[in-house]
Design a protein around this motif. Sequence first.
Motif, PDB file in Angstrom:
ATOM      1  N   THR A  39       2.433   1.669  -3.357  1.00 24.94           N
ATOM      2  CA  THR A  39       1.477   1.996  -4.418  1.00 24.94           C
ATOM      3  C   THR A  39       0.972   3.430  -4.311  1.00 24.94           C
ATOM      4  N   TYR A  40       0.858   3.929  -3.078  1.00 23.92           N
ATOM      5  CA  TYR A  40       0.319   5.280  -2.858  1.00 23.92           C
ATOM      6  C   TYR A  40       1.315   6.136  -2.070  1.00 23.92           C
ATOM      7  N   TRP A  70      -9.522  -3.184   5.452  1.00 27.86           N
ATOM      8  CA  TRP A  70     -10.516  -2.822   4.426  1.00 27.86           C
ATOM      9  C   TRP A  70     -10.759  -1.322   4.429  1.00 27.86           C
ATOM     10  N   ARG A 103     -14.668   9.627  -0.337  1.00 30.42           N
ATOM     11  CA  ARG A 103     -13.607  10.536  -0.783  1.00 30.42           C
ATOM     12  C   ARG A 103     -13.533  11.752   0.138  1.00 30.42           C
ATOM     13  N   LEU A 142      -8.315   4.793   0.225  1.00 31.56           N
ATOM     14  CA  LEU A 142      -7.383   5.014  -0.876  1.00 31.56           C
ATOM     15  C   LEU A 142      -7.982   4.740  -2.250  1.00 31.56           C
ATOM     16  N   THR A 143      -9.013   3.913  -2.327  1.00 32.28           N
ATOM     17  CA  THR A 143      -9.481   3.470  -3.646  1.00 32.28           C
ATOM     18  C   THR A 143     -10.930   3.811  -3.967  1.00 32.28           C
ATOM     19  N   SER A 144     -11.765   4.013  -2.952  1.00 33.04           N
ATOM     20  CA  SER A 144     -13.186   4.216  -3.218  1.00 33.04           C
ATOM     21  C   SER A 144     -13.426   5.509  -3.998  1.00 33.04           C
ATOM     22  N   GLN A 145     -14.401   5.449  -4.902  1.00 32.69           N
ATOM     23  CA  GLN A 145     -14.794   6.638  -5.650  1.00 32.69           C
ATOM     24  C   GLN A 145     -16.110   7.219  -5.149  1.00 32.69           C
ATOM     25  N   ILE A 185       0.829  -1.202   0.000  1.00 35.57           N
ATOM     26  CA  ILE A 185       0.000   0.000   0.000  1.00 35.57           C
ATOM     27  C   ILE A 185       0.866   1.255   0.000  1.00 35.57           C
ATOM     28  N   ASN A 216      -8.038   0.484   2.714  1.00 32.69           N
ATOM     29  CA  ASN A 216      -8.153   0.314   1.267  1.00 32.69           C
ATOM     30  C   ASN A 216      -9.245   1.205   0.670  1.00 32.69           C
ATOM     31  N   GLU A 217     -10.360   1.316   1.372  1.00 35.85           N
ATOM     32  CA  GLU A 217     -11.448   2.164   0.885  1.00 35.85           C
ATOM     33  C   GLU A 217     -11.046   3.638   0.861  1.00 35.85           C
TER      34      GLU A 217
END
Length: 421
Positions: free
Chosen positions: A137-138, A189, A203, A195-198, A134, A192-193
């Motif tokens: 990646t970010y 989880w 956001r 960082l990735t949720s739209q 993670i 992860n959300e």
Amino acid sequence: MRVIWVLATLVVLVNAGTLKDPPKVRYDDYSVHRLSIRNKIQLSLINRLSELSDKFNVWKEYDEHSKQVDIMVSPAASRHFQLLLKLYGISSQLSIPNVQKLIDDEHVSSRDSGTFGWRQYHELAEIYEWLDNIVATYPTVTEEFSIGKSYEGRNIRGIKISHGANKPGIFIESNIHAREWITSATATWFINELLTSQKEEVRNLAESYDWYIIPVFNVDGFEYSHRSNRLWRKTRQPHATSKCIGVDGNRNFDSHFMENNGASADPCSETYAGEDPWSEPETKALADYLTSIKDKFDVYLSFHSYGQWLLSPYGHTAEEFPENYNDLLEIGAAFGSAIKNLVYSTDYVHGSTASVLYVASGSSVDWVFNELNKKVAYTIEFRDKGNFGFVLPPAQILANCEELMAGMVALIDKAHNLKYI
């Protein structure tokens, strides 16, 4: 010849200790019973059972809301247990007939994909490898931190997620109790959300605040729960005066330590507070780290299971309440309503720890609230109500995660509107 014999003996001893792990503790035909408690005599009996014998283990302590206790009973003690219930007039309901069956089923999950996910539970090494990925990646919005080392020398790692300087902070501590695996699964989880949720509301959460998240706080106990004893709760530091090991980390903070019977002085108890506050290197490390960043966060959350509670201070007494208790109730109501409105219709009860659950002194949440003056601080007790207890099936991980996110959006929004953030 004598030297060769000594060396050969040493090799045998070393190999015996390193090549073969001790067998895992098994819970074949251990059962969990939900007891309805009507008076202090009945409650005293059940508490004494768990204190005097390892054949009994209280999973959920008595609380004023339900007036019930969940207790695990070994098959060797089952007949004696039933006689005691009859003698004392305690009504019971069988919740789990065979704990080992749940543990076995927990491991029969999709582990063949080779990827990190939330349809199964992961061990510490897997979680740490995922954290490494993670951060790699970010790199522009994540930063790894370590609060220190555990008794057995493991790093207690966390991750900071930030989309800019000087944003209000939210701190999450997870898996202080080793057997509560749903907590670290939900924490990863949630990372992860962020960082990735739209989704717009997610956001907004991710980009409006700085997030400090420790997925596994009790690293030694967590590792032990995977390797040796699925139901291990405490830390792993030995005691000089007892064969029993470990401390309940959530009773070891220096906030009303050991007051009002809110923890145990017995090293063999699941709620043993330790000889002194900060006796555990883990709790001392967390306190030092939180103190060092106390001006950088406004909200503190501690992830636990089980029971579906949102618990605010105080834990040490039900006779007193914080000055902002009405606000904490309002935030709690928003959290519970948001979860209830999901398709699962899951109920969460909110209120102070001592008034709706039980007296628990020396907790991390109370210490942060009282000593660091962070006036929005909660313990979140995740699923379920006792059908599975600490061994929540992997099939329920994602549903629990969805509930947390809905509750978190509402909690933070309400806290913001009430000007705590």
